[in-house]
Scaffold this motif. Structure first.
Motif, PDB file in Angstrom:
ATOM      1  N   THR A 256      51.655  14.178   7.300  1.00  0.00           N
ATOM      2  CA  THR A 256      51.723  12.726   7.536  1.00  0.00           C
ATOM      3  C   THR A 256      52.522  12.375   8.785  1.00  0.00           C
ATOM      4  O   THR A 256      52.302  11.316   9.377  1.00  0.00           O
ATOM      5  N   ASP A 257      53.421  13.248   9.199  1.00  0.00           N
ATOM      6  CA  ASP A 257      54.185  13.001  10.431  1.00  0.00           C
ATOM      7  C   ASP A 257      53.280  12.845  11.647  1.00  0.00           C
ATOM      8  O   ASP A 257      53.630  12.159  12.611  1.00  0.00           O
ATOM      9  N   HIS A 258      52.108  13.469  11.602  1.00  0.00           N
ATOM     10  CA  HIS A 258      51.198  13.424  12.743  1.00  0.00           C
ATOM     11  C   HIS A 258      50.589  12.039  12.964  1.00  0.00           C
ATOM     12  O   HIS A 258      50.146  11.736  14.074  1.00  0.00           O
ATOM     13  N   PHE A 259      50.557  11.199  11.902  1.00  0.00           N
ATOM     14  CA  PHE A 259      49.932   9.884  12.092  1.00  0.00           C
ATOM     15  C   PHE A 259      50.810   8.702  11.690  1.00  0.00           C
ATOM     16  O   PHE A 259      50.405   7.558  11.851  1.00  0.00           O
ATOM     17  N   ILE A 260      52.003   8.950  11.175  1.00  0.00           N
ATOM     18  CA  ILE A 260      52.820   7.849  10.652  1.00  0.00           C
ATOM     19  C   ILE A 260      53.114   6.790  11.709  1.00  0.00           C
ATOM     20  O   ILE A 260      53.204   5.593  11.405  1.00  0.00           O
ATOM     21  N   ASP A 261      53.238   7.172  12.968  1.00  0.00           N
ATOM     22  CA  ASP A 261      53.519   6.205  14.030  1.00  0.00           C
ATOM     23  C   ASP A 261      52.290   5.388  14.429  1.00  0.00           C
ATOM     24  O   ASP A 261      52.404   4.412  15.182  1.00  0.00           O
ATOM     25  N   ASP A 262      51.124   5.780  13.916  1.00  0.00           N
ATOM     26  CA  ASP A 262      49.881   5.099  14.276  1.00  0.00           C
ATOM     27  C   ASP A 262      49.394   4.141  13.196  1.00  0.00           C
ATOM     28  O   ASP A 262      48.318   3.550  13.337  1.00  0.00           O
ATOM     29  N   VAL A 263      50.163   3.995  12.124  1.00  0.00           N
ATOM     30  CA  VAL A 263      49.767   3.103  11.035  1.00  0.00           C
ATOM     31  C   VAL A 263      50.853   2.057  10.814  1.00  0.00           C
ATOM     32  O   VAL A 263      52.003   2.232  11.220  1.00  0.00           O
ATOM     33  N   ALA A 264      50.474   0.963  10.162  1.00  0.00           N
ATOM     34  CA  ALA A 264      51.411  -0.150   9.980  1.00  0.00           C
ATOM     35  C   ALA A 264      52.424   0.109   8.872  1.00  0.00           C
ATOM     36  O   ALA A 264      53.526  -0.438   8.888  1.00  0.00           O
ATOM     37  N   CYS A 265      52.067   0.935   7.901  1.00  0.00           N
ATOM     38  CA  CYS A 265      52.990   1.213   6.798  1.00  0.00           C
ATOM     39  C   CYS A 265      54.057   2.223   7.219  1.00  0.00           C
ATOM     40  O   CYS A 265      53.928   2.897   8.232  1.00  0.00           O
ATOM     41  N   GLU A 266      55.091   2.325   6.401  1.00  0.00           N
ATOM     42  CA  GLU A 266      56.202   3.225   6.712  1.00  0.00           C
ATOM     43  C   GLU A 266      56.467   4.152   5.546  1.00  0.00           C
ATOM     44  O   GLU A 266      55.915   3.975   4.457  1.00  0.00           O
ATOM     45  N   TYR A 267      57.295   5.152   5.770  1.00  0.00           N
ATOM     46  CA  TYR A 267      57.635   6.080   4.701  1.00  0.00           C
ATOM     47  C   TYR A 267      58.464   5.405   3.615  1.00  0.00           C
ATOM     48  O   TYR A 267      59.326   4.578   3.916  1.00  0.00           O
ATOM     49  N   LEU A 268      58.198   5.792   2.374  1.00  0.00           N
ATOM     50  CA  LEU A 268      59.054   5.392   1.267  1.00  0.00           C
ATOM     51  C   LEU A 268      60.211   6.384   1.230  1.00  0.00           C
ATOM     52  O   LEU A 268      60.075   7.513   0.738  1.00  0.00           O
ATOM     53  N   MET A 269      61.330   5.977   1.776  1.00  0.00           N
ATOM     54  CA  MET A 269      62.472   6.871   1.920  1.00  0.00           C
ATOM     55  C   MET A 269      63.195   7.051   0.581  1.00  0.00           C
ATOM     56  O   MET A 269      63.103   6.227  -0.317  1.00  0.00           O
ATOM     57  N   ASP A 270      63.906   8.152   0.486  1.00  0.00           N
ATOM     58  CA  ASP A 270      64.794   8.447  -0.648  1.00  0.00           C
ATOM     59  C   ASP A 270      64.079   8.749  -1.961  1.00  0.00           C
ATOM     60  O   ASP A 270      64.726   8.791  -3.015  1.00  0.00           O
TER      61      ASP A 270
END
Length: 208
Positions: A117-131
């Motif tokens: 998911t790191d490969h596309f996370i910057d290209d989508v509007a949603c963000e990681y659910l941290m913690d």
């Protein structure tokens, strides 16, 4: 970790012989995969699987996870990104890569789903659910029977975050019984999540 980045950028990441046509794979390797674009339910939740878990897909995932061929993260990332984009699955608040325990991460040397998911996370509007964490060291699910798989994952995950009116896209590599996804969803439900959709690269379920 093995990484075949020294290869010609236009050469298949699997066979390392033929030219790439899609997902960093050549035409011949793509033909060996069983594309199903399957949608089914795990209890009341929608679940998507892009490919059927055939022998070729099994070897690809094993090479990635256990032989540490991390270049294959690009293959799986391309598969996940294209499917989710086409099916509007990125219309969510958070992306949750199915987490591994600290013990597994230490042994494997990398977070295999998050690397995808790191490969596309910057290209989508949603963000990681941290913690969101896997706090229990569990046995490998594929080594267990159906009942033991469910027991193996009880109280394995944790997060402390209010998810009221929030939607989550849970991403994993393989769905078999769906026990892992449901244990994760139970934790999200306790935190008042509004919606969860599951997306897996592959599944043992062939038909809807």
């Amino acid at each position: 970790m093995i990484d075949f980045l020294f290869l010609d950028k236009n050469i298949c990441y699997n066979c390392k012989k033929n030219e790439i046509v899609a997902h960093f794979l050549c035409k011949d390797c793509l033909k060996k995969l069983d594309y199903v674009a399957n949608k089914f339910s795990i209890e009341n939740y929608d679940c998507h699987a892009v490919y059927f878990y055939n022998e070729v897909m099994r070897k690809l995932i094993a090479d990635y996870k256990f032989n540490r061929n991390t270049s294959l993260a690009k293959v799986f990332s391309s598969i996940v990104y294209d499917y989710a984009r086409i099916n509007n699955l990125f219309d969510c608040d958070y992306i949750l890569p199915s987490p591994s325990s600290k013990s597994t991460l230490n042994n494997r040397g990398f977070d295999h789903i998050k690397m995808i998911t790191d490969h596309f996370i910057d290209d989508v509007a949603c963000e990681y659910l941290m913690d969101f964490r896997k706090i229990k060291n569990t046995q490998a699910q594929h080594n267990l029977g159906k009942e033991d798989r469910a027991l193996n994952l009880i109280d394995a995950f944790s997060i402390e975050k209010d998810l009221t009116e929030k939607s989550v896209l849970l991403i994993d590599d393989l769905i078999t019984t769906g026990n892992t996804a449901m244990e994760i969803i139970k934790v999200l439900e306790k935190n008042n999540v509004k919606e969860v959709i599951v997306l897996a690269i592959t599944s043992e379920r062939r038909i809807n």
